[in-house]
Scaffold this motif. Structure first.
Motif, PDB file in Angstrom:
ATOM      1  N   GLY A   8      32.968  57.520  40.913  1.00 49.16           N
ATOM      2  CA  GLY A   8      32.961  58.953  40.712  1.00 49.16           C
ATOM      3  C   GLY A   8      34.247  59.515  40.154  1.00 49.16           C
ATOM      4  O   GLY A   8      34.293  60.689  39.778  1.00 49.16           O
ATOM      5  N   ALA A   9      35.322  58.706  40.104  1.00 48.28           N
ATOM      6  CA  ALA A   9      36.620  59.207  39.671  1.00 48.28           C
ATOM      7  C   ALA A   9      37.221  58.261  38.636  1.00 48.28           C
ATOM      8  O   ALA A   9      36.888  57.075  38.592  1.00 48.28           O
ATOM      9  CB  ALA A   9      37.560  59.347  40.866  1.00 48.28           C
ATOM     10  N   ARG A  10      38.130  58.807  37.837  1.00 48.64           N
ATOM     11  CA  ARG A  10      38.690  58.072  36.700  1.00 48.64           C
ATOM     12  C   ARG A  10      39.092  56.625  37.012  1.00 48.64           C
ATOM     13  O   ARG A  10      38.677  55.710  36.298  1.00 48.64           O
ATOM     14  CB  ARG A  10      39.890  58.841  36.130  1.00 48.64           C
ATOM     15  CG  ARG A  10      40.640  58.093  35.030  1.00 48.64           C
ATOM     16  CD  ARG A  10      41.976  58.743  34.712  1.00 48.64           C
ATOM     17  NE  ARG A  10      42.691  57.979  33.717  1.00 48.64           N
ATOM     18  CZ  ARG A  10      43.464  56.930  33.972  1.00 48.64           C
ATOM     19  NH1 ARG A  10      43.608  56.504  35.212  1.00 48.64           N
ATOM     20  NH2 ARG A  10      44.088  56.296  33.007  1.00 48.64           N
ATOM     21  N   GLY A 101      38.519  51.894  45.926  1.00 48.79           N
ATOM     22  CA  GLY A 101      39.613  52.815  46.188  1.00 48.79           C
ATOM     23  C   GLY A 101      39.447  53.690  47.408  1.00 48.79           C
ATOM     24  O   GLY A 101      39.095  53.214  48.489  1.00 48.79           O
ATOM     25  N   ASP A 102      39.660  55.021  47.222  1.00 52.26           N
ATOM     26  CA  ASP A 102      39.873  55.874  48.397  1.00 52.26           C
ATOM     27  C   ASP A 102      39.411  57.312  48.194  1.00 52.26           C
ATOM     28  O   ASP A 102      39.934  58.230  48.808  1.00 52.26           O
ATOM     29  CB  ASP A 102      41.359  55.875  48.757  1.00 52.26           C
ATOM     30  CG  ASP A 102      42.257  56.216  47.561  1.00 52.26           C
ATOM     31  OD1 ASP A 102      41.759  56.870  46.612  1.00 52.26           O
ATOM     32  OD2 ASP A 102      43.434  55.831  47.562  1.00 52.26           O
ATOM     33  N   THR A 103      38.425  57.532  47.344  1.00 51.05           N
ATOM     34  CA  THR A 103      37.973  58.897  47.072  1.00 51.05           C
ATOM     35  C   THR A 103      36.845  59.304  48.027  1.00 51.05           C
ATOM     36  O   THR A 103      36.348  58.498  48.817  1.00 51.05           O
ATOM     37  CB  THR A 103      37.460  59.018  45.633  1.00 51.05           C
ATOM     38  OG1 THR A 103      36.258  58.239  45.505  1.00 51.05           O
ATOM     39  CG2 THR A 103      38.498  58.536  44.637  1.00 51.05           C
ATOM     40  N   LEU A 107      34.124  56.955  50.400  1.00 53.68           N
ATOM     41  CA  LEU A 107      33.730  57.125  51.795  1.00 53.68           C
ATOM     42  C   LEU A 107      32.235  57.402  51.921  1.00 53.68           C
ATOM     43  O   LEU A 107      31.573  56.846  52.812  1.00 53.68           O
ATOM     44  CB  LEU A 107      34.536  58.263  52.423  1.00 53.68           C
ATOM     45  CG  LEU A 107      34.211  58.559  53.896  1.00 53.68           C
ATOM     46  CD1 LEU A 107      34.448  57.336  54.768  1.00 53.68           C
ATOM     47  CD2 LEU A 107      35.031  59.745  54.390  1.00 53.68           C
ATOM     48  N   ALA A 108      31.686  58.238  51.046  1.00 52.95           N
ATOM     49  CA  ALA A 108      30.259  58.540  51.121  1.00 52.95           C
ATOM     50  C   ALA A 108      29.421  57.280  50.914  1.00 52.95           C
ATOM     51  O   ALA A 108      28.436  57.041  51.632  1.00 52.95           O
ATOM     52  CB  ALA A 108      29.894  59.605  50.087  1.00 52.95           C
ATOM     53  N   GLY A 109      29.806  56.456  49.944  1.00 59.33           N
ATOM     54  CA  GLY A 109      29.092  55.200  49.714  1.00 59.33           C
ATOM     55  C   GLY A 109      29.194  54.264  50.897  1.00 59.33           C
ATOM     56  O   GLY A 109      28.215  53.592  51.277  1.00 59.33           O
ATOM     57  N   ALA A 110      30.385  54.218  51.496  1.00 61.27           N
ATOM     58  CA  ALA A 110      30.593  53.344  52.659  1.00 61.27           C
ATOM     59  C   ALA A 110      29.736  53.774  53.843  1.00 61.27           C
ATOM     60  O   ALA A 110      29.107  52.946  54.515  1.00 61.27           O
ATOM     61  CB  ALA A 110      32.067  53.347  53.040  1.00 61.27           C
ATOM     62  N   VAL A 138      42.682  58.704  54.937  1.00 59.33           N
ATOM     63  CA  VAL A 138      41.541  58.737  55.859  1.00 59.33           C
ATOM     64  C   VAL A 138      40.360  57.986  55.251  1.00 59.33           C
ATOM     65  O   VAL A 138      39.707  57.164  55.915  1.00 59.33           O
ATOM     66  CB  VAL A 138      41.153  60.191  56.175  1.00 59.33           C
ATOM     67  CG1 VAL A 138      39.898  60.241  57.041  1.00 59.33           C
ATOM     68  CG2 VAL A 138      42.308  60.913  56.874  1.00 59.33           C
ATOM     69  N   ASN A 139      40.089  58.229  53.984  1.00 58.74           N
ATOM     70  CA  ASN A 139      38.954  57.581  53.318  1.00 58.74           C
ATOM     71  C   ASN A 139      39.084  56.070  53.310  1.00 58.74           C
ATOM     72  O   ASN A 139      38.126  55.339  53.582  1.00 58.74           O
ATOM     73  CB  ASN A 139      38.827  58.089  51.874  1.00 58.74           C
ATOM     74  CG  ASN A 139      38.398  59.539  51.791  1.00 58.74           C
ATOM     75  OD1 ASN A 139      37.906  60.106  52.760  1.00 58.74           O
ATOM     76  ND2 ASN A 139      38.577  60.151  50.631  1.00 58.74           N
ATOM     77  N   ARG A 140      40.287  55.577  52.991  1.00 59.22           N
ATOM     78  CA  ARG A 140      40.430  54.122  52.872  1.00 59.22           C
ATOM     79  C   ARG A 140      40.377  53.437  54.232  1.00 59.22           C
ATOM     80  O   ARG A 140      39.818  52.332  54.355  1.00 59.22           O
ATOM     81  CB  ARG A 140      41.708  53.762  52.103  1.00 59.22           C
ATOM     82  CG  ARG A 140      43.000  54.188  52.720  1.00 59.22           C
ATOM     83  CD  ARG A 140      44.211  53.614  51.967  1.00 59.22           C
ATOM     84  NE  ARG A 140      44.389  54.225  50.671  1.00 59.22           N
ATOM     85  CZ  ARG A 140      45.353  55.096  50.385  1.00 59.22           C
ATOM     86  NH1 ARG A 140      46.202  55.483  51.326  1.00 59.22           N
ATOM     87  NH2 ARG A 140      45.487  55.592  49.178  1.00 59.22           N
ATOM     88  N   ILE A 141      40.922  54.067  55.267  1.00 67.27           N
ATOM     89  CA  ILE A 141      40.889  53.470  56.600  1.00 67.27           C
ATOM     90  C   ILE A 141      39.450  53.383  57.117  1.00 67.27           C
ATOM     91  O   ILE A 141      39.014  52.339  57.624  1.00 67.27           O
ATOM     92  CB  ILE A 141      41.770  54.277  57.577  1.00 67.27           C
ATOM     93  CG1 ILE A 141      43.251  54.076  57.239  1.00 67.27           C
ATOM     94  CG2 ILE A 141      41.502  53.868  59.026  1.00 67.27           C
ATOM     95  CD1 ILE A 141      44.193  54.961  58.034  1.00 67.27           C
TER      96      ILE A 141
END
Length: 361
Positions: A8-10, A101-103, A107-110, A138-141
Motif C-alpha cells: 500500500g505504500a511506496r 515493513g511497518d505501515t 498491520l491490517a494484513g497481519a 507499534v505496527n512492526r512489533i
C-alpha cells in the motif's frame, strides 16, 4: 502454493517488485510446483505518482484487488483495511499472506491473516526504533508477534527478536538480507531523470514522517536548515503530498534554491540517488538506498531501525534541531566510510524468501 501479497505504500511497491520478479523466475524453472501470487493494493498511497507509476515502471504484476482506502486516521484506515483484506482472503484462500515493513497496510494484513489462521510472512521483521510513539514501531512489533515466518534483513534484527524471546515461540526466523538491495540492483540500469530540471551537485532530501510533519516546531526547524543549506548547495525535495499540506498549514517559506518537485517514480528516484552529493531524509528506505549508492546520509529523526548504518559511519542521526543539522552538514564532506562493507546481503534476499516459504509451508 498461493501467496496473497499486501502492499500500500511506496517502499512496499519497490520491495514487492523484486520478490514478484523472483516468483516469476522461480515458476519458469519449476512449472510443476509453481507459486501463484495475488497482489492486494490497499490504496494507502493513492497519488498516481506514488502508486500507479511503480507498477508501470517496474513491471510488477498489476494488483488483483484495489481497495482504495486512504485519507483516514490510523484507526479508521487500519479497521477498513482489515475488513476488506479479510474478504479477499476468504475468496482467495491462500497458503500464505505476505506483508512488508511497518505501515497500516502491514498491520491490517497481519491481523486479517492471523484471525483466519493463514500463515503470515513478514518481510523486514525484527526492526526496532525503540520509540513506541511511532505508529510504525507499534505496527512492526504487532506484526512480528502474529507471523509464522520472520524474514530479517540484518543480524541486529535477529538480535532484537532473540532479546524479545522469539526463540521460545513457534515462529521461524530467517536472515534473508534486504529486498531493497535486490530492487536497487535489478532496476538501477533503468534510472532516468525527472521531468523537472535538476541542478548539478545537489543534495537529495525527503521529509514525510508524522513525527516531523505533525510537529510545527520540528518541521519549521528542518526547513530552516534546508533553506540555509540550499544557499550553499542546491537541495532537491520530491514533496510528499501530506508534507506539502503541512508546509501550507504552518506557513513555512521555501528558499529559492530549495527545489521542490512532484513525487517521483522509483526509476527517477534512482537517478536522483545516483547523481546527488548527499542525502537528508526521515525515510527508513532512503537511508538504505543512500548506502546502496554510496552516498553519506543525514537522518532527520531521533532514532533509526537501521542501526548498522549508524554504527559503521554511513549515516548520522540529526533529529530536527537546526544547529545539529547544520553542524552535521558542515562535517559531511569529511566523511569517507567504507562502502565496500556488506551489510544487507548480495542481492539474493528475494530468492531466500521463496526458499523460506517452501521450507515452512
Amino acid at each position: 502454493m498461493k501467496v496473497v501479497t499486501i502492499i500500500g505504500a511506496r517502499p512496499q511497491f519497490i520491495k514487492s517488485g523484486a520478490v514478484s520478479r523472483s516468483f516469476i523466475e522461480y515458476n519458469q524453472t519449476n512449472p510443476k510446483e509453481s507459486i501463484s501470487e495475488v497482489i492486494v493494493h490497499t490504496g494507502q498511497h493513492y497519488d498516481s505518482n506514488m502508486s500507479d507509476v511503480f507498477f508501470e515502471q517496474m513491471n510488477i504484476p498489476k494488483p488483483a484487488y484495489q481497495l482504495d482506502i486512504n485519507g483516514l486516521g490510523h484507526g479508521a484506515m487500519t479497521g477498513q483495511m482489515l475488513e476488506e483484506i479479510e474478504k479477499v482472503l476468504l475468496i482467495e484462500k491462500p497458503d500464505w499472506v505476505m506483508v512488508y515493513g511497518d505501515t497500516n497496510s502491514t498491520l491490517a494484513g497481519a491481523l486479517a491473516a492471523s484471525k483466519l489462521h493463514i500463515k503470515l510472512a513478514h518481510i523486514e521483521a525484527g526492526l526496532r526504533s525503540f520509540n513506541m510513539r511511532m505508529p510504525e514501531e507499534v505496527n512492526r512489533i504487532l506484526t512480528d508477534r502474529v507471523s509464522s515466518v520472520l524474514f530479517c534483513p540484518t543480524d541486529s534484527a535477529i538480535s532484537n527478536l532473540e532479546k524479545e524471546g522469539y526463540n521460545d515461540l513457534d515462529i521461524a526466523i530467517v536472515k534473508n538480507g534486504d529486498v531493497m538491495m535486490d530492487a536497487s540492483l535489478m532496476f538501477s540500469a533503468f534510472a532516468k531523470a525527472p521531468q523537472e530540471e535538476i541542478p548539478s551537485n545537489f543534495i537529495l532530501t525527503t521529509v514525510h514522517r508524522a513525527e516531523n510533519t505533525d510537529d510545527p516546531e520540528r518541521l519549521k526547524n528542518i526547513f530552516k536548515a534546508l533553506n540555509t543549506i540550499s544557499q550553499e548547495t542546491p537541495v532537491v525535495l520530491p514533496l510528499h503530498p501530506r508534507t506539502k499540506s503541512f508546509i501550507e498549514k504552518y506557513d513555512i517559506q521555501l528558499g529559492s534554491n530549495l527545489h521542490c518537485i512532484d513525487p517521483v517514480g522509483y526509476v527517477e528516484m534512482l537517478y536522483l540517488l545516483k547523481n546527488c552529493s548527499l542525502v537528508l531524509t526521515d525515510s527508513g528506505g532512503l537511508q538504505k538506498e543512500a548506502y546502496f549508492f554510496k552516498k553519506y546520509c543525514l537522518t532527520l529523526r531521533d532514532e533509526t531501525e537501521w542501526v548498522e548504518l549508524i554504527d559503521n559511519g554511513f549515516n548520522k542521526l540529526v533529529g530536527a534541531d537546526f544547529e545539529t543539522i547544520m553542524a552535521a552538514f558542515k562535517n559531511a564532506h569529511s566523511q569517507s566510510p567504507d562502502f565496500s562493507l556488506d551489510l544487507y546481503g548480495n542481492g539474493e534476499a528475494s530468492k531466500k524468501i521463496i526458499e523460506g516459504l517452501l521450507k515452512h509451508k
